[in-house]
Design an enzyme around this catalytic site. Structure first.
Site, PDB file in Angstrom:
ATOM      1  CG  ASN A 191     -15.395  14.740   1.668  1.00 16.60           C
ATOM      2  OD1 ASN A 191     -16.097  15.599   2.178  1.00 16.60           O
ATOM      3  ND2 ASN A 191     -15.698  13.456   1.676  1.00 16.60           N
ATOM      4  CB  SER A 226      18.302  -5.855   0.765  1.00 15.89           C
ATOM      5  OG  SER A 226      19.487  -6.145   0.051  1.00 15.89           O
ATOM      6  CE  LYS A 284     -19.657  15.997   4.719  1.00 18.18           C
ATOM      7  NZ  LYS A 284     -18.818  14.988   5.321  1.00 18.18           N
ATOM      8  CG  ASN A 287      30.673  -2.929   2.760  1.00 21.98           C
ATOM      9  OD1 ASN A 287      29.675  -3.635   2.611  1.00 21.98           O
ATOM     10  ND2 ASN A 287      31.590  -3.175   3.678  1.00 21.98           N
ATOM     11  CD  GLU A 295      -9.934  15.716   4.550  1.00 20.04           C
ATOM     12  OE1 GLU A 295     -10.135  14.699   5.219  1.00 20.04           O
ATOM     13  OE2 GLU A 295     -10.825  16.287   3.902  1.00 20.04           O
ATOM     14  CE1 TYR A 341      26.360  -1.575   4.520  1.00 20.43           C
ATOM     15  CE2 TYR A 341      27.042  -3.675   5.437  1.00 20.43           C
ATOM     16  CZ  TYR A 341      26.095  -2.902   4.802  1.00 20.43           C
ATOM     17  OH  TYR A 341      24.891  -3.443   4.461  1.00 20.43           O
ATOM     18  CD  GLN A 353      19.843  -5.435   3.713  1.00 14.83           C
ATOM     19  OE1 GLN A 353      20.857  -5.840   3.157  1.00 14.83           O
ATOM     20  NE2 GLN A 353      18.945  -6.269   4.223  1.00 14.83           N
ATOM     21  CE  LYS A 367      20.210  -0.249  -0.118  1.00 17.88           C
ATOM     22  NZ  LYS A 367      20.795  -0.250   1.255  1.00 17.88           N
TER      23      LYS A 367
END
Ligand code: ARG
Length: 466
Positions: free
Chosen positions: A285, A23, A283, A110, A290, A317, A322, A325
């Protein structure tokens, strides 16, 4: 790089498994919280005599050095580590040897990850709170300047009754005010420290959980170690609050997009907050609006993603967690950017007051008031409604407003019409007579603005950045 848990294993982890399991690519952003939590833990271990005072200070000093090295860029967090916890611990051991190996005493990844994520989320929630304050302040500033900026109010996107820009924006102020309350609720409920819960069942070391909780600015330690390592409610709660903020920003964006259209021309967006077209030179915009509207779906998705991840998990756990996140980080980053950008865009927008006023004048927004006028003259409301309906139909046909007709023409619809009709249905009268609490009449609006201002100052004052 050997994992923290290599002892029980006789083979190296398969490369694809390592890549799938790691991770570090996304939890590296928890480095500061991981180190802060570890410092508090090491200080407590020393204070309790679980490790020596000397070891405790060696650990805490080196952790502080690691933090500043990461921040200065002298130390780079690389992908060879499984996660941020492994990176910090391995670096510590690499620098101070055996003493570093004692840091993880009485702790599990944990409760460590539960702590890191909470500290991180709390810090970011305070940032969001600050951005929300700026947004509320911006809206209130525009309201104060526009208590007599008349415009049509809509239902079914059809002109309904006249109102003011201050009143219209006041609706958003109320929405974001409720959001502010929700953010504070999140902060209050999340502020309990999970560290000291171990893997799931606490530990046999005499940890001082109160001390750690206090050092880290929590209101106290959590009360059930299984819940502590498997609670992700606070993330879901925050993402729900962020989803509501996004929903409000999205509605507001939608309105500004409409108001910015060639047909409405109620607003002019600042050049710095708009973009052009690569092919159509004319244009300009409303991209910020948006994108905010578009990113709302993304934040909803993050919320649903974590809700779904959590729904079938047994205590305590599980590695599924995981997966909290990336959606949490994404929702926080996205919502924070949207609130900030939207505030900047709003602060620089120009409202075309005359266009708004004319739109209210031309849209029969005074039809209800014309009916009420007849009621005052003794016509039953249902009859008055019918008379004004026929009058409006006539005006549409002649391309006129009610007040453009002569008194003779009006009397053909009802003998109850008199000269005072013109004042009764003027835009100013229609708005200024609406003085019920929460209505757009200027006198009421000023009172409400004063109340909102007082609330905003009070709310801002209660901020306690952790
Ligand atoms: N990377 C893990 C997570 O984010 C850290 C906790 C790992 N704990 C464990 N027992 N494998 O949830």
């Amino acid at each position: 790089m050997a994992q923290l848990w290599g002892g029980r294993f006789t083979k190296e982890t398969n490369d694809a498994v390592k890549a799938f399991n790691d991770s570090i690519s996304f939890d590296r952003r928890l480095y500061r919280e991981d180190i802060e939590g570890s410092i508090a833990h090491a200080q407590m271990l020393g204070a309790q005599g679980i490790i020596s005072a000397e070891e405790s200070s060696m650990i805490t000093q080196e952790l502080a050095a690691i933090l500043s090295d990461v921040e200065s860029g002298a130390l780079v967090i690389t992908d060879e580590y499984e996660d941020i916890h492994s990176f910090v611990e391995a670096t510590l051991i690499g620098r101070i040897g055996d003493a570093g190996k004692k840091l993880h005493t009485g702790r599990s990844r944990n409760d460590q990850v539960a702590l890191d994520m909470k500290l991180y989320t709390r810090r970011r929630t305070h940032e969001i709170r600050t951005h929300l304050y700026t947004l509320l302040e911006t809206i209130l500033g525009i309201m104060e300047e526009n208590t007599d900026t008349y415009m049509p109010g809509f239902t079914h996107l059809q002109k309904a009754q006249p109102t003011t820009l201050a009143h219209h924006l006041g609706a958003y102020f109320e929405m974001f005010k409720r959001d502010a309350g929700r953010i504070d609720d999140c902060l209050k409920r999340m502020n309990y420290c999970p560290l000291g819960s171990g893997a799931l069942a606490g530990t046999t070391y005499p940890l001082d959980r109160e001390m750690v909780a206090e050092k880290l600015g929590f209101d106290g330690p959590t009360l059930n170690s299984m819940d502590s390592v498997s609670d992700r409610d606070y993330l879901i709660e925050l993402m729900s609050a962020l989803s509501l903020i996004m929903m409000h920003l999205s509605r507001f964006s939608e309105e500004l997009i409409t108001w910015n259209s060639n047909e409405y021309r109620f607003v002019e967006m600042d050049d710095a907050f708009s973009t052009g077209s690569s092919i159509m030179p004319q244009k300009k915009n409303p991209d910020i609006c948006e994108l905010v509207r578009g990113k709302t779906g993304r934040v909803y998705g993050d919320l649903i993603s974590l809700l779904t991840t959590m729904k079938g998990l047994p205590l305590a756990y599980n590695k599924d967690m995981q997966e909290d996140k990336e959606p949490a980080f994404d929702a926080i980053d996205t919502a924070q950017a949207c609130i900030a950008l939207f505030s900047g865009m709003l602060a620089t927008i120009t409202f075309r007051k005359e266009t708004m006023r004319l739109s209210a004048v031309r849209g029969f927004t005074n039809a209800t008031d014309a009916a009420d006028y007849l009621v005052v003259k003794g016509v039953p409301f249902r009859d008055a409604h019918g008379i004004i309906g026929r009058l409006v139909l006539y005006c549409i046909d002649k391309n006129k407003s009610i007040e453009d007709l002569s008194i003779e023409q009006l009397k053909e619809f009802s003998p109850a019409f008199e000269e005072d009709l013109y004042d009764a249905v003027s835009l100013r009268t229609c708005v200024e007579k609406r003085l019920t609490l929460g209505a757009p009449g200027q006198a009421m609006m000023r009172e409400v603005i004063a109340r909102e201002k007082e609330w905003l100052q009070g709310w801002h004052g209660t901020s306690s950045d952790k």
